[in-house]
Motif scaffolding. Structure first.
Motif, short mmCIF file in Angstrom:
data_model
loop_
_atom_site.label_atom_id
_atom_site.label_comp_id
_atom_site.label_asym_id
_atom_site.label_seq_id
_atom_site.Cartn_x
_atom_site.Cartn_y
_atom_site.Cartn_z
N TYR A 446 -3.67 9.76 13.42
CA TYR A 446 -4.65 9.19 12.44
C TYR A 446 -5.23 8.04 13.01
O TYR A 446 -6.20 7.56 13.01
N LEU A 450 -8.83 6.65 14.21
CA LEU A 450 -9.66 5.97 13.40
C LEU A 450 -10.11 4.73 14.61
O LEU A 450 -11.30 4.35 14.50
N GLN A 453 -12.75 6.01 16.77
CA GLN A 453 -14.07 6.10 15.74
C GLN A 453 -14.96 4.66 15.66
O GLN A 453 -16.16 4.67 15.77
N THR A 454 -14.01 3.56 15.51
CA THR A 454 -14.64 2.45 15.45
C THR A 454 -14.73 1.36 16.51
O THR A 454 -14.93 0.39 16.55
N SER A 459 -11.16 -4.60 11.78
CA SER A 459 -11.80 -4.89 10.52
C SER A 459 -12.40 -3.45 10.10
O SER A 459 -12.01 -3.13 8.73
N GLU A 460 -13.11 -2.71 10.72
CA GLU A 460 -14.00 -1.78 10.25
C GLU A 460 -12.78 -0.50 10.24
O GLU A 460 -12.76 0.30 9.22
N ALA A 461 -11.60 -0.39 10.95
CA ALA A 461 -10.98 0.70 10.86
C ALA A 461 -9.95 0.31 9.87
O ALA A 461 -9.70 1.21 8.94
N ARG A 463 -10.96 -1.10 7.09
CA ARG A 463 -11.64 -0.79 5.54
C ARG A 463 -11.87 0.84 5.68
O ARG A 463 -11.73 1.34 4.44
N LYS A 464 -12.06 1.48 6.76
CA LYS A 464 -12.02 2.92 6.48
C LYS A 464 -10.51 3.53 6.04
O LYS A 464 -10.65 4.36 5.33
N ALA A 465 -9.69 2.88 6.44
CA ALA A 465 -8.29 3.19 6.06
C ALA A 465 -8.00 2.88 4.91
O ALA A 465 -6.91 3.37 4.15
N GLY A 466 -8.63 1.97 4.00
CA GLY A 466 -8.26 1.58 2.82
C GLY A 466 -7.20 0.60 2.75
O GLY A 466 -6.43 0.60 1.94
N ARG A 469 -6.50 -5.84 6.55
CA ARG A 469 -6.34 -5.97 8.05
C ARG A 469 -4.85 -6.24 8.67
O ARG A 469 -4.42 -5.61 9.36
#
Length: 487
Positions: A446, A450, A453-454, A459-461, A463-466, A469
């Protein structure tokens, strides 16, 4: 806890005693010494104090110290000089430096020189002091446990190459140590890869025959028409291709030990001759009428149920009872999972040294994966997995993705269409272990996907993971992965 064999064959435990951490507070200010002592004692620590580095050195000679809380600036022997002494003479002691705010640069140098951490005075809070000391003590205990583990391996390896501390392996050691000094025939039972030949060698090495030959043969690997010749020898002209007289393995092993692996695969005529050799101590070469007396201790092994073969008419019952004088059952690796860390570290050291690798550790997550595997190939499969992982490991710590089964097997991901599908092949595992295994592999894949993807943007990863940081980075590390921030 380690094992060592006594003369009676019993195995005794080697334990590392654990108690409250013992902290040495070193500061030339009496008020600070007293307040730190009261604080740490209230949190369960044993505390000793010294007013300078020279006095602290004397205390360390007499006491087992876990953590030293050391002021940087002191008369006589200062903090840096004491740190150097500790690293040279008492390397296991964790040192936490205390310094005024203006000396932070010097404190950082102390950390680089081997101090665990530093605290600036005045302290931000009592909790900061307690937490730092507690973490330092935990690290000291981990180092002690690692040293005890190495000692345990050394103790166990004194009984051949057998490794394990589980109750089932203790029973193996008890039987093997007990039968080794005798000449009794031994039948070792166990699945492929459980260490049957290692057990036979250990018995030989601890027997009065240890200076004599140990001869091993896999009965299933010999062509059926050559089994008798291989075991008992032949004379010239006994059969086509017998151009010279040749001694068999029984004669080669005279006064030593003959290990017959996969003895259940012997053909019927060879079984008759083996029975005679065991009963009479005599062998007859193929094509000869003369018998030769041999003094051979036979250790046999099989991974099949010989009683079933007897019922099927494929194995002689009288030979079975002659071989089965002292049976030793080797457990499958899945039945002694508590031994996996010991075995993994043993193989890590073995193959790292053989390949001049700098790998010295196995990550917690990788070890969890190792302990969750079904290990159908037993110890041999584990050994191969560690050797494989060392080849592909890029730093000093084995990670989950270094292991050969980290992808596509036993709770791994298989690509199916546009989305990965989790498969659980290790359904013979207990629920908790199967769940841990699936979770470990899920987290690894996972977070890996992720981050891919980012483009590695933490920080973006996150955010996507909820996740925030810091929690995201901890989860990534737990999954055996690295972010760009770690490079």
């Amino acid at each position: 806890m380690g094992l060592s064999a006594s003369r009676s064959g019993e195995l005794t435990a080697v334990r590392v005693e654990a108690g409250p951490p013992k902290v040495l507070v070193v500061d030339d200010e009496p008020t600070l010494r007293r307040s730190l002592s009261r604080l740490l004692q209230s949190r369960g620590c044993q505390v000793l104090t010294a007013d300078d580095g020279e006095q602290a050195m004397g205390i360390m000679e007499r006491e087992h110290i876990d953590v030293a809380l050391v002021d940087l600036m002191m008369p006589k022997v200062g903090g840096l000089e004491l740190l150097e002494h500790v690293r040279e003479k008492h390397d296991g002691v964790e040192v936490v430096m205390m310094t005024a705010f203006g000396d932070v640069e010097t404190a950082v140098k102390a950390v680089r020189a081997g101090a665990y951490h530093f605290l600036t005075k005045p302290f931000r809070s009592n909790d900061e002091v307690v937490l730092t000391v507690t973490k330092a003590a935990e690290r000291r205990r981990l180092v002690d446990r690692a040293a005890a583990l190495e000692e345990r391996l050394l103790q166990i390896e004194k009984f051949g190459e057998l490794i394990g501390n589980s109750p089932s392996m203790q029973e193996v050691y008890r039987l093997a140590v007990g039968v080794a000094p005798t000449s009794s025939t031994v039948l070792i039972l166990g699945e492929s890869g459980t260490g049957k030949e290692l057990t036979a060698r250990a018995i030989h090495q601890h027997s009065p025959r240890m200076a004599q030959p140990f001869v091993a043969v896999n009965c299933s690997a010999i062509p059926v028409d050559l089994v008798e010749s291989e075991l008992f020898g032949h004379v010239r002209g006994a059969f086509t291709g017998a151009t010279a007289t040749r001694a068999g393995l029984f004669e080669t092993a005279d006064r030593g030990t003959l290990f017959l692996d996969e003895v259940g695969d012997l053909p019927p005529l060879a079984q008759v001759k083996l029975l005679r050799a065991l009963q009479e101590g005599e062998v007859k070469r193929v094509g000869s009428n003369d018998t030769k007396t041999v003094d051979v201790r036979v250790v046999a092994a099989t991974n099949v149920d010989l009683t079933s073969r007897i019922t099927a008419g494929k194995f002689r019952e009288d030979l079975y009872y002659r071989l089965n004088v002292v049976p030793i059952n080797l457990p499958a690796l899945r039945e002694r999972r508590e031994d996996i860390p010991l075995l993994a570290i043993h193989f890590l050291k073995k193959y790292a040294a053989r390949s001049n690798s700098n790998v010295t550790k196995i990550s917690t997550e990788a070890m969890r994966l190792l302990q969750a595997q079904p290990w159908k190939g037993n110890v041999r499969e584990l050994e191969n997995a560690i050797e494989h992982a060392i080849v592909f490991c890029k730093d000093d710590t084995l990670q989950p993705n270094d292991l050969p089964f980290a992808r596509g097997r036993n709770g791994g991901y298989h690509e199916g269409g546009n989305s990965p599908v989790l498969t659980l092949e290790g359904m013979d595992l207990p629920y908790r272990e199967a769940k841990e295994q699936a979770l470990s592999v899920f987290e690894h894949h996972y977070f890996s996907a992720l981050l891919q993807q980012t483009g590695g943007n933490v920080s973006e990863a996150a955010r996507k993971a909820g996740l925030d940081r810091s929690n995201f980075r901890r989860a990534v590390k737990r999954a055996g992965l690295k972010t760009r921030d770690d490079d």
